[in-house]
Design a protein around this motif. Structure first.
Motif, PDB file in Angstrom:
ATOM      1  N   ASP A   2     -13.269  -9.299   3.699  1.00  0.00           N
ATOM      2  CA  ASP A   2     -12.834 -10.740   3.211  1.00  0.00           C
ATOM      3  C   ASP A   2     -11.604 -10.832   2.627  1.00  0.00           C
ATOM      4  N   GLY A   3     -10.427 -10.230   2.637  1.00  0.00           N
ATOM      5  CA  GLY A   3      -9.463 -10.404   1.908  1.00  0.00           C
ATOM      6  C   GLY A   3      -9.431  -9.688   0.530  1.00  0.00           C
ATOM      7  N   ARG A   4     -10.528  -8.928   0.104  1.00  0.00           N
ATOM      8  CA  ARG A   4     -10.557  -8.598  -1.136  1.00  0.00           C
ATOM      9  C   ARG A   4     -10.369  -7.030  -1.141  1.00  0.00           C
ATOM     10  N   PRO A   5      -9.553  -6.478  -1.895  1.00  0.00           N
ATOM     11  CA  PRO A   5      -9.235  -4.979  -1.763  1.00  0.00           C
ATOM     12  C   PRO A   5     -10.578  -4.354  -2.226  1.00  0.00           C
ATOM     13  N   LEU A   6     -10.738  -3.214  -1.262  1.00  0.00           N
ATOM     14  CA  LEU A   6     -11.898  -2.038  -1.404  1.00  0.00           C
ATOM     15  C   LEU A   6     -11.627  -0.886  -2.216  1.00  0.00           C
ATOM     16  N   ARG A   7     -12.269  -0.407  -2.979  1.00  0.00           N
ATOM     17  CA  ARG A   7     -12.171   0.774  -3.789  1.00  0.00           C
ATOM     18  C   ARG A   7     -13.222   1.633  -3.937  1.00  0.00           C
ATOM     19  N   VAL A   8     -13.265   3.074  -3.738  1.00  0.00           N
ATOM     20  CA  VAL A   8     -14.422   3.828  -3.638  1.00  0.00           C
ATOM     21  C   VAL A   8     -15.042   3.750  -5.105  1.00  0.00           C
ATOM     22  N   SER A   9     -16.089   4.596  -5.173  1.00  0.00           N
ATOM     23  CA  SER A   9     -16.735   4.633  -6.633  1.00  0.00           C
ATOM     24  C   SER A   9     -15.865   5.494  -7.335  1.00  0.00           C
ATOM     25  N   PRO A  10     -16.046   5.290  -8.848  1.00  0.00           N
ATOM     26  CA  PRO A  10     -15.269   6.432  -9.863  1.00  0.00           C
ATOM     27  C   PRO A  10     -16.167   7.401 -10.140  1.00  0.00           C
TER      28      PRO A  10
END
Length: 281
Positions: A156-164
């Motif tokens: 929904d327009g917000r950047p996705l980042r994988v888990s650290p």
């Protein structure tokens, strides 16, 4: 596996498509079509659809597919009139040269029929066997995930980042059944891999469909997803989402993944090597 592919024709309306239109614009228009198909399927969602035979089940699944495809196919064909269309979402392997729409009109269709909310509508444009853009819409939550090659993945327009997370023992992992009536060797390999992960990971989730697990990897909600066998339609959307969110994609042995591979692994970089070790036992 035999391919069931069809090259679409060019309509007068489609001929007006501006060749200079960017892939970003194409992604936005694809999302509109996918959300429209999702709305139509949500109207069909409710009570469990009872079936007494395999034929009745297949008929109910086809009715959902047809509802979504009646919206998706003309709209996506208008967007890319010269792109091919993959008819069977269970097909695997490489595609012929050029552009192809790989669509799952009801990803997790069996869940829809059983009044379970875990299902989606997906559309992915593949160019020279590389996913260029994808849209995954979850009608029951209203969420839409998108990814554009080289431009990131978004919810929904917000950047996705994988888990650290860098310790598999602290991670949630997931797997899925690629299709019903799988070969015995694939079933046994899947079962042994679940056992191995139960020893090495914190929690193991087992459910369908694959795309929703891959979305969760991309969003950093879980650390890894793996599957043996599989089809383009259930792996390509999530593979692009995870890659654009900073994750790693390979087969279960850590080798580069292609649609011809016999296994699939998507993981946060910090746990990828551990996951490969566990799955390679």
């Amino acid at each position: 596996m035999s391919e069931t592919l069809q090259t679409t024709g060019m309509s007068d309306a489609a001929a007006a498509w501006d060749a200079a239109t960017s892939d970003a614009d194409l992604l936005a228009r694809t999302a509109i079509a996918v959300r429209a198909a999702g709305s139509a399927l949500r109207e069909r969602f409710g009570d469990v659809v009872r079936h007494r035979t395999r034929e009745e089940l297949m008929s109910a699944l086809a009715a959902n597919d047809d509802t979504a495809l009646a919206i998706l196919r003309p709209r996506l064909t208008q967007l890319r009139p010269e792109a091919g269309w993959v008819e069977d979402e269970l097909d695997g392997g490489a595609l012929p040269p050029g552009e192809w729409w790989v669509v799952d009109p009801a990803e997790g269709n069996v869940n829809h029929l059983h009044a379970l909310p875990e299902w989606a509508v997906t559309a992915t444009l593949v160019r020279e066997n590389q996913p260029v853009l994808t849209v995954v819409h979850l009608p029951m939550t209203g969420e839409t995930c998108t990814a554009l090659s080289g431009a990131g993945a978004h919810l929904d327009g917000r950047p996705l980042r994988v888990s650290p997370t860098a310790d598999l023992g602290l991670g949630i992992v997931a797997t899925s059944q690629a299709r019903p009536d799988e070969d015995e060797a694939v079933v046994r390999r899947g079962g042994s891999s679940i056992t191995a992960m139960l020893f090495d990971a914190l929690v193991v989730r087992v459910s369908v469909p694959a795309t929703l697990h891959l979305l969760n990897v991309a969003a950093g909600r879980i650390e890894a997803f793996w599957q043996f066998a599989g089809a383009r339609a259930d792996l390509l959307p999530g593979a692009l989402l995870v890659t654009e969110a900073g994750g790693r994609i390979s087969d279960a042995e850590g080798r580069p993944w292609t649609p011809q591979s016999e296994s699939f692994l998507a993981a946060a970089p910090g746990v990828h090597t551990e996951a490969v070790t566990t799955l390679s036992r």
